[in-house]
Design a protein around this motif. Structure first.
Motif, PDB file in Angstrom:
ATOM      1  N   TYR A  62      40.816 101.455-126.567  1.00  0.00           N
ATOM      2  CA  TYR A  62      39.431 101.713-126.949  1.00  0.00           C
ATOM      3  C   TYR A  62      38.586 100.450-127.003  1.00  0.00           C
ATOM      4  O   TYR A  62      39.087  99.356-127.233  1.00  0.00           O
ATOM      5  CB  TYR A  62      39.397 102.378-128.328  1.00  0.00           C
ATOM      6  CG  TYR A  62      40.005 103.741-128.330  1.00  0.00           C
ATOM      7  CD1 TYR A  62      39.248 104.866-128.048  1.00  0.00           C
ATOM      8  CD2 TYR A  62      41.355 103.911-128.594  1.00  0.00           C
ATOM      9  CE1 TYR A  62      39.813 106.129-128.034  1.00  0.00           C
ATOM     10  CE2 TYR A  62      41.931 105.170-128.586  1.00  0.00           C
ATOM     11  CZ  TYR A  62      41.162 106.273-128.304  1.00  0.00           C
ATOM     12  OH  TYR A  62      41.732 107.519-128.289  1.00  0.00           O
ATOM     13  N   PHE A  63      37.282 100.665-126.811  1.00  0.00           N
ATOM     14  CA  PHE A  63      36.274  99.628-126.987  1.00  0.00           C
ATOM     15  C   PHE A  63      35.240 100.136-127.984  1.00  0.00           C
ATOM     16  O   PHE A  63      34.946 101.331-128.031  1.00  0.00           O
ATOM     17  CB  PHE A  63      35.541  99.345-125.664  1.00  0.00           C
ATOM     18  CG  PHE A  63      36.378  98.626-124.646  1.00  0.00           C
ATOM     19  CD1 PHE A  63      36.401  97.245-124.620  1.00  0.00           C
ATOM     20  CD2 PHE A  63      37.120  99.327-123.709  1.00  0.00           C
ATOM     21  CE1 PHE A  63      37.160  96.564-123.676  1.00  0.00           C
ATOM     22  CE2 PHE A  63      37.878  98.660-122.763  1.00  0.00           C
ATOM     23  CZ  PHE A  63      37.895  97.277-122.742  1.00  0.00           C
ATOM     24  N   LYS A  64      34.703  99.217-128.761  1.00  0.00           N
ATOM     25  CA  LYS A  64      33.597  99.531-129.664  1.00  0.00           C
ATOM     26  C   LYS A  64      32.634  98.358-129.605  1.00  0.00           C
ATOM     27  O   LYS A  64      33.045  97.210-129.811  1.00  0.00           O
ATOM     28  CB  LYS A  64      34.079  99.742-131.098  1.00  0.00           C
ATOM     29  CG  LYS A  64      32.956 100.111-132.050  1.00  0.00           C
ATOM     30  CD  LYS A  64      33.461 100.370-133.443  1.00  0.00           C
ATOM     31  CE  LYS A  64      32.295 100.739-134.355  1.00  0.00           C
ATOM     32  NZ  LYS A  64      32.749 100.977-135.712  1.00  0.00           N
ATOM     33  N   ASP A  65      31.395  98.649-129.285  1.00  0.00           N
ATOM     34  CA  ASP A  65      30.369  97.616-129.155  1.00  0.00           C
ATOM     35  C   ASP A  65      30.804  96.509-128.191  1.00  0.00           C
ATOM     36  O   ASP A  65      30.586  95.325-128.436  1.00  0.00           O
ATOM     37  CB  ASP A  65      30.019  97.010-130.524  1.00  0.00           C
ATOM     38  CG  ASP A  65      29.494  98.057-131.503  1.00  0.00           C
ATOM     39  OD1 ASP A  65      28.818  99.001-131.045  1.00  0.00           O
ATOM     40  OD2 ASP A  65      29.765  97.924-132.708  1.00  0.00           O
ATOM     41  N   GLY A  66      31.477  96.903-127.106  1.00  0.00           N
ATOM     42  CA  GLY A  66      31.888  95.961-126.080  1.00  0.00           C
ATOM     43  C   GLY A  66      33.137  95.156-126.400  1.00  0.00           C
ATOM     44  O   GLY A  66      33.550  94.316-125.608  1.00  0.00           O
ATOM     45  N   LYS A  67      33.768  95.402-127.553  1.00  0.00           N
ATOM     46  CA  LYS A  67      34.976  94.677-127.940  1.00  0.00           C
ATOM     47  C   LYS A  67      36.169  95.619-127.952  1.00  0.00           C
ATOM     48  O   LYS A  67      36.047  96.780-128.342  1.00  0.00           O
ATOM     49  CB  LYS A  67      34.820  94.062-129.325  1.00  0.00           C
ATOM     50  CG  LYS A  67      33.800  92.965-129.391  1.00  0.00           C
ATOM     51  CD  LYS A  67      33.757  92.372-130.780  1.00  0.00           C
ATOM     52  CE  LYS A  67      32.726  91.265-130.872  1.00  0.00           C
ATOM     53  NZ  LYS A  67      32.681  90.694-132.213  1.00  0.00           N
ATOM     54  N   LEU A 118      36.452 105.767-118.047  1.00  0.00           N
ATOM     55  CA  LEU A 118      35.884 105.634-119.393  1.00  0.00           C
ATOM     56  C   LEU A 118      35.442 106.989-119.930  1.00  0.00           C
ATOM     57  O   LEU A 118      34.837 107.783-119.208  1.00  0.00           O
ATOM     58  CB  LEU A 118      34.694 104.678-119.372  1.00  0.00           C
ATOM     59  CG  LEU A 118      34.970 103.270-118.844  1.00  0.00           C
ATOM     60  CD1 LEU A 118      33.674 102.473-118.744  1.00  0.00           C
ATOM     61  CD2 LEU A 118      35.966 102.551-119.731  1.00  0.00           C
ATOM     62  N   GLU A 119      35.747 107.245-121.213  1.00  0.00           N
ATOM     63  CA  GLU A 119      35.352 108.475-121.889  1.00  0.00           C
ATOM     64  C   GLU A 119      34.752 108.119-123.244  1.00  0.00           C
ATOM     65  O   GLU A 119      35.324 107.309-123.977  1.00  0.00           O
ATOM     66  CB  GLU A 119      36.557 109.371-122.163  1.00  0.00           C
ATOM     67  CG  GLU A 119      37.374 109.763-120.965  1.00  0.00           C
ATOM     68  CD  GLU A 119      38.637 110.497-121.391  1.00  0.00           C
ATOM     69  OE1 GLU A 119      38.536 111.681-121.770  1.00  0.00           O
ATOM     70  OE2 GLU A 119      39.707 109.869-121.379  1.00  0.00           O
ATOM     71  N   ASN A 127      38.094  94.144-133.724  1.00  0.00           N
ATOM     72  CA  ASN A 127      36.973  93.310-133.273  1.00  0.00           C
ATOM     73  C   ASN A 127      37.369  92.350-132.161  1.00  0.00           C
ATOM     74  O   ASN A 127      37.010  91.174-132.172  1.00  0.00           O
ATOM     75  CB  ASN A 127      36.357  92.542-134.442  1.00  0.00           C
ATOM     76  CG  ASN A 127      35.692  93.470-135.432  1.00  0.00           C
ATOM     77  OD1 ASN A 127      35.055  94.442-135.048  1.00  0.00           O
ATOM     78  ND2 ASN A 127      35.865  93.187-136.700  1.00  0.00           N
ATOM     79  N   GLY A 128      38.161  92.820-131.199  1.00  0.00           N
ATOM     80  CA  GLY A 128      38.536  92.016-130.048  1.00  0.00           C
ATOM     81  C   GLY A 128      39.709  91.081-130.263  1.00  0.00           C
ATOM     82  O   GLY A 128      40.087  90.347-129.359  1.00  0.00           O
ATOM     83  N   LEU A 173      33.352 105.345-130.089  1.00  0.00           N
ATOM     84  CA  LEU A 173      34.295 104.545-129.309  1.00  0.00           C
ATOM     85  C   LEU A 173      34.248 104.942-127.835  1.00  0.00           C
ATOM     86  O   LEU A 173      33.879 106.066-127.500  1.00  0.00           O
ATOM     87  CB  LEU A 173      35.726 104.743-129.813  1.00  0.00           C
ATOM     88  CG  LEU A 173      36.016 104.381-131.265  1.00  0.00           C
ATOM     89  CD1 LEU A 173      37.441 104.772-131.629  1.00  0.00           C
ATOM     90  CD2 LEU A 173      35.788 102.898-131.502  1.00  0.00           C
ATOM     91  N   VAL A 174      34.655 104.020-126.981  1.00  0.00           N
ATOM     92  CA  VAL A 174      34.818 104.316-125.558  1.00  0.00           C
ATOM     93  C   VAL A 174      36.296 104.163-125.240  1.00  0.00           C
ATOM     94  O   VAL A 174      36.882 103.091-125.436  1.00  0.00           O
ATOM     95  CB  VAL A 174      33.985 103.363-124.678  1.00  0.00           C
ATOM     96  CG1 VAL A 174      34.274 103.619-123.204  1.00  0.00           C
ATOM     97  CG2 VAL A 174      32.502 103.514-124.977  1.00  0.00           C
ATOM     98  N   LYS A 175      36.912 105.245-124.788  1.00  0.00           N
ATOM     99  CA  LYS A 175      38.329 105.228-124.420  1.00  0.00           C
ATOM    100  C   LYS A 175      38.435 104.788-122.963  1.00  0.00           C
ATOM    101  O   LYS A 175      37.796 105.365-122.077  1.00  0.00           O
ATOM    102  CB  LYS A 175      38.939 106.609-124.598  1.00  0.00           C
ATOM    103  CG  LYS A 175      40.419 106.674-124.275  1.00  0.00           C
ATOM    104  CD  LYS A 175      40.929 108.085-124.531  1.00  0.00           C
ATOM    105  CE  LYS A 175      42.394 108.211-124.244  1.00  0.00           C
ATOM    106  NZ  LYS A 175      42.858 109.603-124.471  1.00  0.00           N
TER     107      LYS A 175
END
Length: 114
Positions: free
Chosen positions: A48-53, A25-26, A75-76, A31-33
């Motif tokens: 990528y993830f944003k706010d866990g989605k 994870l980066e 949004n997932g 965002l989290v890549k």
């Protein structure tokens, strides 16, 4: 027949995602890549993830580094056009609210997918 092929590709793609190990994870802005790897060290999938989605573009590769699929999440949920490569065929799947809206498939002697 076409729908069976696409459902098979989607199932394989889903199983690949479910069977991956712990991602690298980066943080990239808000965002989290996430990058998942095969045991041989090659990238299995990345997105990528944003706010866990799950969000943004996700790309999956086979163990040789060839693209297996590419698509977008919002949004997932799967949205827009997704592309699936399988042997010598390419399928385009249009999603609306994470549901398949339409499917197109092409077969060629050689599909460039890198």
């Amino acid at each position: 027949m076409k729908k069976i092929f696409i459902l098979g590709a989607l199932l394989i793609s889903g199983l690949t995602f479910a069977q991956t190990g712990k991602p690298f994870l980066e943080q990239e802005g808000n965002l989290v890549k996430a990058t998942y790897y095969y045991e041989n060290g090659k990238v299995q999938q990345q997105g990528y993830f944003k706010d866990g989605k799950i969000t943004g573009q996700w790309v999956a590769f086979d163990e040789n580094g060839n693209k297996k699929s590419i698509g977008e999440y919002t949004n997932g949920q799967k949205t827009g056009k997704w592309f699936f490569w399988n042997n010598k065929s390419l399928s385009e799947v249009d999603y609306s609210d994470s549901r398949v809206a339409s499917v197109k498939s092409w077969k060629q002697d050689a599909i460039v997918n890198k």
